[in-house]
Scaffold this motif. Structure first.
Motif, short mmCIF file in Angstrom:
data_model
loop_
_atom_site.label_atom_id
_atom_site.label_comp_id
_atom_site.label_asym_id
_atom_site.label_seq_id
_atom_site.Cartn_x
_atom_site.Cartn_y
_atom_site.Cartn_z
N ALA A 149 0.83 -1.21 0.00
CA ALA A 149 0.00 0.00 0.00
C ALA A 149 0.86 1.26 0.00
O ALA A 149 0.48 2.29 -0.58
N ALA A 150 2.05 1.20 0.61
CA ALA A 150 2.96 2.36 0.65
C ALA A 150 3.78 2.48 -0.62
O ALA A 150 4.33 3.55 -0.91
N ALA A 151 3.89 1.42 -1.39
CA ALA A 151 4.77 1.37 -2.56
C ALA A 151 4.57 2.51 -3.56
O ALA A 151 5.56 3.09 -4.03
N PRO A 152 3.34 2.91 -3.91
CA PRO A 152 3.19 3.98 -4.90
C PRO A 152 3.78 5.32 -4.44
O PRO A 152 4.12 6.16 -5.27
N ASP A 153 3.91 5.51 -3.13
CA ASP A 153 4.44 6.76 -2.61
C ASP A 153 5.96 6.82 -2.59
O ASP A 153 6.54 7.86 -2.27
N HIS A 154 6.63 5.70 -2.93
CA HIS A 154 8.09 5.64 -2.83
C HIS A 154 8.68 5.02 -4.08
O HIS A 154 8.88 3.80 -4.16
N PRO A 155 8.97 5.86 -5.09
CA PRO A 155 9.56 5.34 -6.32
C PRO A 155 10.87 4.60 -6.03
O PRO A 155 11.66 5.00 -5.17
#
Length: 166
Positions: A149-155
């Motif tokens: 869920a956090a992945a899209p916020d951290h390229p």
């Protein structure tokens, strides 16, 4: 009170997330120091200086980063979100990592969100003490679902060195 700010994002976990946490004055000063040290061959906890061509100016933009070795490959993770260096990397497709006289030119491939949880977990194990606040409660011990869920916020970029270090 911190001088740091957060931009809005489209929606939590959105693939087109615009999450970004800008550095405050103290962080900017520390980054300048870490970059200066890296240019002189001194690494703090694995840091190096990233140089990537500016997408608008065409000039090299430099900042300290923490390259992450993982499963025989190397990654750059943007703890702060969709920063200028991320936008520049997307446009340039690569850059250079410097530690003293050692300069490694590389190409970069952005990692899909589905592949990020393991990388983020290892990154947070190594540098969570430094970058944890930018992950808003997500830690190395968080579940795979929480990391996803956090992945899209951290390229995250997989980097491939073009040739032998120079």
């Amino acid at each position: 009170m911190s001088a740091e700010s957060t931009t809005s994002r489209t929606s939590p976990g959105s693939p087109s997330s615009t999450y970004y946490r800008a550095p405050g004055r103290t962080t900017a000063a520390f980054n300048r120091l870490v970059g200066w040290l890296a240019r002189r061959g001194l690494s703090l906890q694995g840091s190096a200086e990233l140089s990537v061509r500016g997408r608008k100016s065409g000039q090299p933009q430099r900042l300290p980063v923490n390259p992450l070795p993982f499963r025989g490959e190397e990654y750059l993770v943007s703890a702060r979100g969709t920063s200028q260096w991320v936008r520049n990397m997307r446009a340039a497709g690569g850059g250079e990592l410097r530690l003293g006289r050692r300069v490694r030119e590389f190409t970069a491939t952005e990692v899909p969100d589905a592949e990020k949880p393991e990388i983020l977990r290892v990154y947070l194990k190594r540098w969570g003490w430094e970058v944890g606040e930018f992950f808003r409660g997500v830690t190395a011990e968080s579940s795979d679902a929480t990391l996803l869920a956090a992945a899209p916020d951290h390229p995250v970029f997989r980097i491939t060195v073009k040739d032998a270090p120079r």
